[in-house]
Write a protein that holds these residues in place. Structure first.
Motif, PDB file in Angstrom:
ATOM      1  N   ASN A  75      35.295  38.925  50.684  1.00 40.03           N
ATOM      2  CA  ASN A  75      36.185  38.388  49.648  1.00 40.03           C
ATOM      3  C   ASN A  75      35.679  38.807  48.272  1.00 40.03           C
ATOM      4  N   PHE A  76      34.395  38.593  48.005  1.00 34.35           N
ATOM      5  CA  PHE A  76      33.795  38.953  46.725  1.00 34.35           C
ATOM      6  C   PHE A  76      33.908  40.460  46.466  1.00 34.35           C
ATOM      7  N   LEU A  77      33.584  41.265  47.470  1.00 31.95           N
ATOM      8  CA  LEU A  77      33.629  42.725  47.310  1.00 31.95           C
ATOM      9  C   LEU A  77      35.055  43.210  47.072  1.00 31.95           C
ATOM     10  N   ASP A  78      36.026  42.622  47.770  1.00 36.01           N
ATOM     11  CA  ASP A  78      37.424  43.000  47.567  1.00 36.01           C
ATOM     12  C   ASP A  78      37.853  42.701  46.134  1.00 36.01           C
ATOM     13  N   LEU A  79      37.514  41.519  45.646  1.00 37.34           N
ATOM     14  CA  LEU A  79      37.876  41.154  44.272  1.00 37.34           C
ATOM     15  C   LEU A  79      37.186  42.076  43.269  1.00 37.34           C
ATOM     16  N   ALA A  80      35.912  42.400  43.518  1.00 39.84           N
ATOM     17  CA  ALA A  80      35.193  43.313  42.623  1.00 39.84           C
ATOM     18  C   ALA A  80      35.843  44.694  42.628  1.00 39.84           C
ATOM     19  N   GLY A 126      47.915  34.419  49.179  1.00 37.68           N
ATOM     20  CA  GLY A 126      48.602  35.306  50.112  1.00 37.68           C
ATOM     21  C   GLY A 126      48.042  36.711  50.158  1.00 37.68           C
ATOM     22  N   THR A 127      47.114  37.047  49.251  1.00 40.64           N
ATOM     23  CA  THR A 127      46.493  38.369  49.314  1.00 40.64           C
ATOM     24  C   THR A 127      45.515  38.412  50.487  1.00 40.64           C
ATOM     25  N   GLU A 128      45.179  39.604  50.904  1.00 38.27           N
ATOM     26  CA  GLU A 128      44.345  39.777  52.094  1.00 38.27           C
ATOM     27  C   GLU A 128      43.170  40.688  51.806  1.00 38.27           C
ATOM     28  N   PHE A 129      42.150  40.555  52.643  1.00 40.79           N
ATOM     29  CA  PHE A 129      41.009  41.462  52.620  1.00 40.79           C
ATOM     30  C   PHE A 129      40.530  41.625  54.054  1.00 40.79           C
ATOM     31  N   THR A 130      39.768  42.676  54.284  1.00 43.39           N
ATOM     32  CA  THR A 130      39.290  42.991  55.627  1.00 43.39           C
ATOM     33  C   THR A 130      37.787  42.777  55.700  1.00 43.39           C
ATOM     34  N   ILE A 131      37.338  42.191  56.807  1.00 49.97           N
ATOM     35  CA  ILE A 131      35.911  41.982  57.020  1.00 49.97           C
ATOM     36  C   ILE A 131      35.400  43.043  57.997  1.00 49.97           C
ATOM     37  N   PRO A 132      34.078  43.249  58.071  1.00 45.32           N
ATOM     38  CA  PRO A 132      33.552  44.213  59.043  1.00 45.32           C
ATOM     39  C   PRO A 132      34.091  43.914  60.451  1.00 45.32           C
ATOM     40  N   GLY A 133      34.452  44.947  61.152  1.00 45.35           N
ATOM     41  CA  GLY A 133      35.061  44.792  62.468  1.00 45.35           C
ATOM     42  C   GLY A 133      36.569  44.924  62.411  1.00 45.35           C
ATOM     43  N   GLY A 134      37.121  44.940  61.191  1.00 47.04           N
ATOM     44  CA  GLY A 134      38.545  45.198  61.024  1.00 47.04           C
ATOM     45  C   GLY A 134      39.463  43.995  60.958  1.00 47.04           C
ATOM     46  N   LYS A 135      38.923  42.775  61.100  1.00 46.60           N
ATOM     47  CA  LYS A 135      39.775  41.585  61.027  1.00 46.60           C
ATOM     48  C   LYS A 135      40.243  41.358  59.590  1.00 46.60           C
ATOM     49  N   THR A 136      41.507  40.976  59.442  1.00 50.36           N
ATOM     50  CA  THR A 136      42.074  40.681  58.133  1.00 50.36           C
ATOM     51  C   THR A 136      42.047  39.175  57.891  1.00 50.36           C
ATOM     52  N   MET A 143      29.038  30.256  46.746  1.00 52.37           N
ATOM     53  CA  MET A 143      30.479  30.053  46.584  1.00 52.37           C
ATOM     54  C   MET A 143      30.744  28.691  45.967  1.00 52.37           C
ATOM     55  N   ALA A 144      31.460  28.694  44.853  1.00 55.97           N
ATOM     56  CA  ALA A 144      31.883  27.442  44.219  1.00 55.97           C
ATOM     57  C   ALA A 144      33.119  26.925  44.957  1.00 55.97           C
ATOM     58  N   ASN A 145      33.305  25.631  44.932  1.00 51.37           N
ATOM     59  CA  ASN A 145      34.492  25.028  45.545  1.00 51.37           C
ATOM     60  C   ASN A 145      34.751  23.673  44.896  1.00 51.37           C
ATOM     61  N   THR A 146      35.818  23.037  45.300  1.00 52.81           N
ATOM     62  CA  THR A 146      36.190  21.744  44.715  1.00 52.81           C
ATOM     63  C   THR A 146      35.514  20.565  45.396  1.00 52.81           C
ATOM     64  N   GLY A 147      34.794  20.836  46.469  1.00 54.32           N
ATOM     65  CA  GLY A 147      34.222  19.763  47.277  1.00 54.32           C
ATOM     66  C   GLY A 147      35.054  19.492  48.515  1.00 54.32           C
ATOM     67  N   GLN A 148      36.275  20.000  48.515  1.00 56.29           N
ATOM     68  CA  GLN A 148      37.142  19.882  49.688  1.00 56.29           C
ATOM     69  C   GLN A 148      36.894  21.063  50.618  1.00 56.29           C
ATOM     70  N   ALA A 149      37.206  20.906  51.890  1.00 58.71           N
ATOM     71  CA  ALA A 149      37.041  21.990  52.862  1.00 58.71           C
ATOM     72  C   ALA A 149      37.918  23.180  52.484  1.00 58.71           C
ATOM     73  N   ASN A 150      37.381  24.383  52.693  1.00 62.82           N
ATOM     74  CA  ASN A 150      38.126  25.636  52.512  1.00 62.82           C
ATOM     75  C   ASN A 150      38.750  25.753  51.120  1.00 62.82           C
ATOM     76  N   SER A 151      37.991  25.388  50.082  1.00 56.94           N
ATOM     77  CA  SER A 151      38.535  25.417  48.719  1.00 56.94           C
ATOM     78  C   SER A 151      37.873  26.465  47.825  1.00 56.94           C
ATOM     79  N   GLY A 152      37.040  27.336  48.396  1.00 56.94           N
ATOM     80  CA  GLY A 152      36.453  28.430  47.623  1.00 56.94           C
ATOM     81  C   GLY A 152      37.453  29.563  47.481  1.00 56.94           C
ATOM     82  N   GLY A 153      37.314  30.354  46.430  1.00 56.18           N
ATOM     83  CA  GLY A 153      38.226  31.481  46.228  1.00 56.18           C
ATOM     84  C   GLY A 153      37.526  32.633  45.545  1.00 56.18           C
ATOM     85  N   SER A 154      37.566  32.644  44.221  1.00 55.74           N
ATOM     86  CA  SER A 154      36.931  33.719  43.459  1.00 55.74           C
ATOM     87  C   SER A 154      35.712  33.241  42.679  1.00 55.74           C
ATOM     88  N   GLN A 155      35.576  31.945  42.508  1.00 58.55           N
ATOM     89  CA  GLN A 155      34.495  31.422  41.680  1.00 58.55           C
ATOM     90  C   GLN A 155      33.198  31.295  42.469  1.00 58.55           C
TER      91      GLN A 155
END
Length: 188
Positions: free
Chosen positions: A30-35, A77-87, A114-126
């Motif tokens: 995620n970080f590398l895709d954004l960079a 809704g944007t996507e990125f790929t991880i090693p192994g090819g999974k999106t 990874m920063a987040n709001t404290g809620q599950a699955n709330s990290g993004g770019s920060q």
């Protein structure tokens, strides 16, 4: 294959980070895709607390005086790929990614977390760079804090830049009085 490195060029100097793609594939990709897309270029550090951490990556912080800095993330809704090819698709409406609580890397000095709001699955770019050992933020340390932040990289050169930024004078909201801008983030 060695982990990728990323050079971060700021208005206060540069630093280089090793990104743990081998062991933190979702967060690191995620970080590398954004960079790679230039997402981080022109964004300001919006939260700097000496003796704790430096926070960065909110697109709303392109305006260093934005009162909404710290609340934004990548395009949903944007996507990125991880090693192994999974999106992996960033969720709607916030552009968040799944939590990656798989490795027990502690929030030691100069690690990226990874920063987040404290809620599950709330990290993004920060993310934030720890300037001291913030073990109470380790995701497996629920005895210390409910806040859980996975480490996905570490500063490997330019430590003096991190320490210089950490000493920046800030307002009551921990926002630098003299803006510190990320001019470019370059995957090496």
């Amino acid at each position: 294959m060695p982990n990728p490195t990323v050079t971060c060029n700021t208005t206060m100097g540069s630093f280089t980070v090793e990104v743990y793609l081998d062991s933190m594939p979702v967060t690191a990709s995620n970080f590398l895709d954004l960079a790679n897309t230039g997402f981080y270029n022109g964004i300001h550090f919006h939260r700097v607390i000496d003796g704790f951490m430096l926070q960065f990556g909110c697109p709303l912080a392109k305006d260093p005086k934005s009162s909404r800095a710290g609340t934004g993330g990548p395009q949903p809704g944007t996507e990125f790929t991880i090693p192994g090819g999974k999106t992996v698709k960033r969720s709607a409406p916030e552009g968040c990614i799944p939590d990656e609580f798989t490795q027990k890397f502690s929030n030691e000095p100069l690690t990226l977390s990874m920063a987040n709001t404290g809620q599950a699955n709330s990290g993004g770019s920060q993310f934030f760079i720890n300037t001291v050992h913030n073990d109470f933020l380790d995701h497996w340390r629920s005895d210390l804090s409910e806040s859980q932040h996975p480490v996905f990289g570490k500063v490997i050169s330019g430590n003096e830049t991190i320490m210089k930024i950490s000493k920046t004078r800030c307002n009551a909201n921990d926002c630098p009085l003299t803006p510190v801008k990320m001019e470019s983030v370059v995957v090496n």
